[in-house]
Design a protein around this motif. Structure first.
Motif, PDB file in Angstrom:
ATOM      1  N   ILE A 125       0.847  -1.201   0.000  1.00  0.00           N
ATOM      2  CA  ILE A 125       0.000   0.000   0.000  1.00  0.00           C
ATOM      3  C   ILE A 125       0.881   1.249   0.000  1.00  0.00           C
ATOM      4  CG2 ILE A 125      -1.663   1.334   1.356  1.00  0.00           C
ATOM      5  CD1 ILE A 125      -2.791  -1.340   2.349  1.00  0.00           C
ATOM      6  N   GLY A 126       1.906   1.251   0.850  1.00  0.00           N
ATOM      7  CA  GLY A 126       2.804   2.402   0.931  1.00  0.00           C
ATOM      8  C   GLY A 126       3.531   2.657  -0.374  1.00  0.00           C
ATOM      9  N   ALA A 127       3.923   1.598  -1.065  1.00  0.00           N
ATOM     10  CA  ALA A 127       4.611   1.771  -2.349  1.00  0.00           C
ATOM     11  C   ALA A 127       3.703   2.449  -3.362  1.00  0.00           C
ATOM     12  CB  ALA A 127       5.080   0.417  -2.875  1.00  0.00           C
ATOM     13  N   HIS A 128       2.423   2.092  -3.366  1.00  0.00           N
ATOM     14  CA  HIS A 128       1.477   2.742  -4.278  1.00  0.00           C
ATOM     15  C   HIS A 128       1.232   4.189  -3.870  1.00  0.00           C
ATOM     16  CE1 HIS A 128       0.140  -0.503  -6.966  1.00  0.00           C
ATOM     17  NE2 HIS A 128       0.384  -1.314  -5.953  1.00  0.00           N
ATOM     18  N   SER A 140      -2.068  12.178  -5.564  1.00  0.00           N
ATOM     19  CA  SER A 140      -2.843  12.381  -6.793  1.00  0.00           C
ATOM     20  C   SER A 140      -3.804  11.236  -7.065  1.00  0.00           C
ATOM     21  CB  SER A 140      -1.893  12.552  -7.981  1.00  0.00           C
ATOM     22  OG  SER A 140      -1.084  11.387  -8.149  1.00  0.00           O
ATOM     23  N   ILE A 141      -3.721  10.147  -6.293  1.00  0.00           N
ATOM     24  CA  ILE A 141      -4.609   9.000  -6.455  1.00  0.00           C
ATOM     25  C   ILE A 141      -5.453   8.871  -5.197  1.00  0.00           C
ATOM     26  CG2 ILE A 141      -4.748   6.526  -6.949  1.00  0.00           C
ATOM     27  CD1 ILE A 141      -1.955   6.669  -8.078  1.00  0.00           C
ATOM     28  N   LEU A 142      -6.750   8.784  -5.337  1.00  0.00           N
ATOM     29  CA  LEU A 142      -7.618   8.664  -4.176  1.00  0.00           C
ATOM     30  C   LEU A 142      -7.396   7.320  -3.478  1.00  0.00           C
ATOM     31  CD1 LEU A 142     -10.993  10.108  -5.550  1.00  0.00           C
ATOM     32  CD2 LEU A 142      -9.335  11.217  -4.034  1.00  0.00           C
ATOM     33  N   PRO A 143      -7.440   7.294  -2.137  1.00  0.00           N
ATOM     34  CA  PRO A 143      -7.283   6.021  -1.410  1.00  0.00           C
ATOM     35  C   PRO A 143      -8.285   4.967  -1.858  1.00  0.00           C
ATOM     36  CG  PRO A 143      -7.138   7.879   0.102  1.00  0.00           C
ATOM     37  CD  PRO A 143      -7.558   8.445  -1.223  1.00  0.00           C
ATOM     38  N   GLU A 144      -9.488   5.391  -2.278  1.00  0.00           N
ATOM     39  CA  GLU A 144     -10.493   4.427  -2.726  1.00  0.00           C
ATOM     40  C   GLU A 144     -10.007   3.651  -3.955  1.00  0.00           C
ATOM     41  OE1 GLU A 144     -12.409   7.535  -0.314  1.00  0.00           O
ATOM     42  OE2 GLU A 144     -11.030   7.550  -2.021  1.00  0.00           O
ATOM     43  N   LYS A 145      -9.293   4.335  -4.845  1.00  0.00           N
ATOM     44  CA  LYS A 145      -8.792   3.647  -6.041  1.00  0.00           C
ATOM     45  C   LYS A 145      -7.702   2.645  -5.686  1.00  0.00           C
ATOM     46  CE  LYS A 145      -9.860   7.144  -9.546  1.00  0.00           C
ATOM     47  NZ  LYS A 145      -9.316   7.984 -10.649  1.00  0.00           N
ATOM     48  N   ILE A 146      -6.822   3.028  -4.774  1.00  0.00           N
ATOM     49  CA  ILE A 146      -5.773   2.100  -4.347  1.00  0.00           C
ATOM     50  C   ILE A 146      -6.379   0.893  -3.655  1.00  0.00           C
ATOM     51  CG2 ILE A 146      -3.740   1.854  -2.869  1.00  0.00           C
ATOM     52  CD1 ILE A 146      -3.106   4.762  -3.345  1.00  0.00           C
ATOM     53  N   ALA A 147      -7.390   1.133  -2.807  1.00  0.00           N
ATOM     54  CA  ALA A 147      -8.054   0.030  -2.106  1.00  0.00           C
ATOM     55  C   ALA A 147      -8.719  -0.920  -3.088  1.00  0.00           C
ATOM     56  CB  ALA A 147      -9.068   0.590  -1.114  1.00  0.00           C
ATOM     57  N   ALA A 148      -9.392  -0.365  -4.096  1.00  0.00           N
ATOM     58  CA  ALA A 148     -10.048  -1.210  -5.089  1.00  0.00           C
ATOM     59  C   ALA A 148      -9.026  -1.991  -5.907  1.00  0.00           C
ATOM     60  CB  ALA A 148     -10.921  -0.359  -6.002  1.00  0.00           C
ATOM     61  N   TRP A 149      -7.895  -1.356  -6.193  1.00  0.00           N
ATOM     62  CA  TRP A 149      -6.856  -2.013  -6.989  1.00  0.00           C
ATOM     63  C   TRP A 149      -6.240  -3.188  -6.231  1.00  0.00           C
ATOM     64  CZ3 TRP A 149      -2.645   1.285  -9.920  1.00  0.00           C
ATOM     65  CH2 TRP A 149      -2.048   0.476 -10.872  1.00  0.00           C
ATOM     66  N   LEU A 150      -5.984  -2.981  -4.936  1.00  0.00           N
ATOM     67  CA  LEU A 150      -5.307  -4.006  -4.143  1.00  0.00           C
ATOM     68  C   LEU A 150      -6.276  -4.916  -3.391  1.00  0.00           C
ATOM     69  CD1 LEU A 150      -2.424  -1.829  -2.625  1.00  0.00           C
ATOM     70  CD2 LEU A 150      -2.391  -3.227  -4.688  1.00  0.00           C
ATOM     71  N   ALA A 370       6.742  -2.061 -13.877  1.00  0.00           N
ATOM     72  CA  ALA A 370       5.293  -2.128 -14.034  1.00  0.00           C
ATOM     73  C   ALA A 370       4.868  -3.588 -13.998  1.00  0.00           C
ATOM     74  CB  ALA A 370       4.874  -1.473 -15.347  1.00  0.00           C
ATOM     75  N   THR A 371       4.144  -3.973 -12.942  1.00  0.00           N
ATOM     76  CA  THR A 371       3.697  -5.347 -12.768  1.00  0.00           C
ATOM     77  C   THR A 371       2.177  -5.411 -12.867  1.00  0.00           C
ATOM     78  OG1 THR A 371       3.363  -5.255 -10.356  1.00  0.00           O
ATOM     79  CG2 THR A 371       5.606  -5.620 -11.146  1.00  0.00           C
ATOM     80  N   THR A 372       1.657  -6.610 -12.764  1.00  0.00           N
ATOM     81  CA  THR A 372       0.204  -6.780 -12.773  1.00  0.00           C
ATOM     82  C   THR A 372      -0.436  -6.239 -11.506  1.00  0.00           C
ATOM     83  OG1 THR A 372       0.553  -9.017 -11.894  1.00  0.00           O
ATOM     84  CG2 THR A 372       0.289  -8.796 -14.274  1.00  0.00           C
ATOM     85  N   ARG A 373       0.372  -5.918 -10.496  1.00  0.00           N
ATOM     86  CA  ARG A 373      -0.140  -5.345  -9.248  1.00  0.00           C
ATOM     87  C   ARG A 373       0.267  -3.882  -9.107  1.00  0.00           C
ATOM     88  NH1 ARG A 373      -2.292  -8.942  -5.801  1.00  0.00           N
ATOM     89  NH2 ARG A 373      -2.092  -7.446  -4.087  1.00  0.00           N
ATOM     90  N   GLY A 374       0.563  -3.232 -10.227  1.00  0.00           N
ATOM     91  CA  GLY A 374       0.891  -1.817 -10.205  1.00  0.00           C
ATOM     92  C   GLY A 374       2.375  -1.573 -10.422  1.00  0.00           C
ATOM     93  N   THR A 375       2.730  -0.310 -10.501  1.00  0.00           N
ATOM     94  CA  THR A 375       4.123   0.094 -10.692  1.00  0.00           C
ATOM     95  C   THR A 375       4.801   0.207  -9.330  1.00  0.00           C
ATOM     96  OG1 THR A 375       3.569   1.294 -12.716  1.00  0.00           O
ATOM     97  CG2 THR A 375       5.644   1.863 -11.627  1.00  0.00           C
ATOM     98  N   LEU A 376       5.860  -0.562  -9.129  1.00  0.00           N
ATOM     99  CA  LEU A 376       6.520  -0.652  -7.829  1.00  0.00           C
ATOM    100  C   LEU A 376       8.017  -0.427  -7.991  1.00  0.00           C
ATOM    101  CD1 LEU A 376       4.721  -3.902  -6.602  1.00  0.00           C
ATOM    102  CD2 LEU A 376       4.233  -1.578  -5.827  1.00  0.00           C
TER     103      LEU A 376
END
Length: 463
Positions: A125-128, A140-150, A370-376
């Motif tokens: 979560i912190g990396a995102h 610049s990304i809402l927490p709701e979007k990160i939560a939905a993504w992960l 860039a992975t299937t779980r986001g850019t890390l």
């Protein structure tokens, strides 16, 4: 015996870094933004270099007889089994250490995240969150979007965000100016009800309506001037606080995709791959007409250009090799999430590739995949570990999970002490010291056994 000066002749061996070797090491550690700026300066200084056209970016140029262009790099195909993993051969820089520079802000934030003792899920979560910072340090990304993504609760994302807002510099990851200033005031212990009302009415401050603000905050004019002075001492854009350039959007250096045959394919991002070539037409024209002095000038710049291109080639190959080895070892993360991360250190990757540990460190700095779980960041995949009795490695996050489970399932009337937890972990084959258990317990938010017992007694007495 009198003192005086004297001369002695002796021999000694040492490792010296010339300018070109230092340049190669710097190129290896550059982020894609830093590399583009560096290449732009080199093209401006060296007339035999020219940038590749944007239309040709990512297309391997034809090989010339003098091998003056960067050769094409094959993709790294990674299959589900270890026998299907392949990696291109590369070159080691051959130098163990050079003086480092101050890491960029995102690198320092990720280091603080690791040192905070977070779980593997919280690390992801912190990396995102770090990747989502804009130039001012806002999220610049809402927490709701990160939560939905992960696929995690929004509250969990916001808990991690609130904790990271206290990282240095304070005020990052805020969703608004008010939230950014509030965190900085709390860190300075300057937050009170009057200041809270002032933050909620910054529009009145912009109009300089001091009389209205004094009535609203219930303070006199002198106190209001002091509160305004406190606000002026804050940084409304903590992302620009440091000496490095303004934060920019994260562009991955490596792309990871899964083929229809369920094989993982690694390739360098053509957008960030170095794209300078020799100006062959200019070199030919100058070679035919140059005088002896001009030949020396041309030869010097041509040598520097070829060295630069070879350094860029080495950088590309080394990044691909290191990234391939990291993903090979952390393949379960791509399908299982944070629970699939296994202990991994720089030394383990270096020994597998036959390069120095410092080479892996430079490659993993400022690089994103860039992975299937986001850019890390590549550093995300390095998980600290403790050794067990049988040589088995246990990740710090896994040990924290065990400690959390023990405390959660304990008898509130008789909580487990750090000594008892240490003994149980050692019975499970984890060689750990009591002070390390105490540090992990505090990092996951549990007080000591005495405080937990007092809390349990207080709760039962209240009921």
């Amino acid at each position: 015996m009198g003192s005086g000066y004297r001369q002695e002749i002796g021999q000694k061996q040492g490792l010296f870094i010339n300018a070109r070797m230092r340049q190669s090491l710097q190129i290896l550690q550059f982020s894609n933004t830093e590399l583009q700026e560096f290449l732009a300066n080199e093209v401006e200084k060296n007339p035999v270099l020219e940038p590749m056209d944007d239309s040709d970016a990512g297309i391997p140029p034809p090989q010339s007889k003098t091998d003056d262009r960067i050769p094409s790099l094959p993709h790294s195909n990674i299959g589900p089994g270890s026998q299907n993993w392949t990696s291109d051969s590369g070159l080691d820089d051959g130098v163990s250490r050079i003086a480092g520079t101050v890491p960029p802000l995102r690198e320092r934030l990720f280091e603080q995240l690791i040192l905070s003792g977070c779980s593997l899920e919280e690390r992801e979560i912190g990396a995102h969150l770090i990747s989502g910072l804009d130039g001012a340090g806002r999220l610049s990304i809402l927490p709701e979007k990160i939560a939905a993504w992960l696929h995690v609760p929004v509250g969990h994302v916001d808990t991690v965000r609130q904790r990271m807002m206290r990282f240095e510099p304070a005020g990052l990851f805020a969703l608004s100016l008010q939230e950014c200033l509030r965190v900085q005031l709390e860190e300075r212990n300057r937050m009170d009800p009057a200041m809270a009302k002032l933050l909620d009415h910054l529009d009145m401050l912009a109009r300089y309506d001091l009389k209205g603000l004094c009535q609203l905050c219930e303070v006199d004019l002198e106190d209001m001037h002091g509160m305004i002075s406190d606000l002026r001492s804050l940084n409304p854009k903590p992302g620009m606080e440091t000496t490095d350039e303004c934060l920019t959007a994260v562009i991955p250096d490596i792309l990871l995709e899964q083929s229809p045959a369920s094989e993982w394919i690694l390739e360098l991002n053509p957008v960030t791959t170095p794209n300078v070539v020799l100006n062959s037409a200019l070199i030919t024209r100058l070679s035919l007409r140059a005088q002896p002095k001009e030949h020396a000038f041309l030869s010097e710049h041509l040598t520097n250009a070829n060295w630069l291109i070879r350094s860029l080639q080495q950088r590309s190959i080394t990044i691909l090799r290191v990234a391939t080895e990291i993903i090979r070892r952390q393949e379960k993360f791509l399908t299982q999430g944070p629970s699939g991360l296994v202990p991994l250190t720089l030394r383990m990757v270096a020994e597998s590739l036959g390069v120095h540990e410092s080479t892996v460190s430079r490659v993993s700095a400022n690089k994103y995949i860039a992975t299937t779980r986001g850019t890390l960041p590549l550093k995300f995949f390095f998980v600290a570990a403790l050794s067990g009795e049988n040589g088995e490695m246990h990740s710090n996050a896994a040990i924290q999970v065990k400690i959390r489970q023990m405390i959660t399932n304990e008898n509130p009337a008789s909580p487990l002490s750090d000594d008892i937890i240490t003994t149980r972990l050692r019975k499970d084959g984890i060689d750990i010291a009591r002070r390390t258990v105490a540090k992990y317990r505090e990092s996951i938010g549990f007080p000591n056994s005495v405080q937990r017992r007092q809390r349990a007694v207080g709760s039962s007495g209240f009921l």
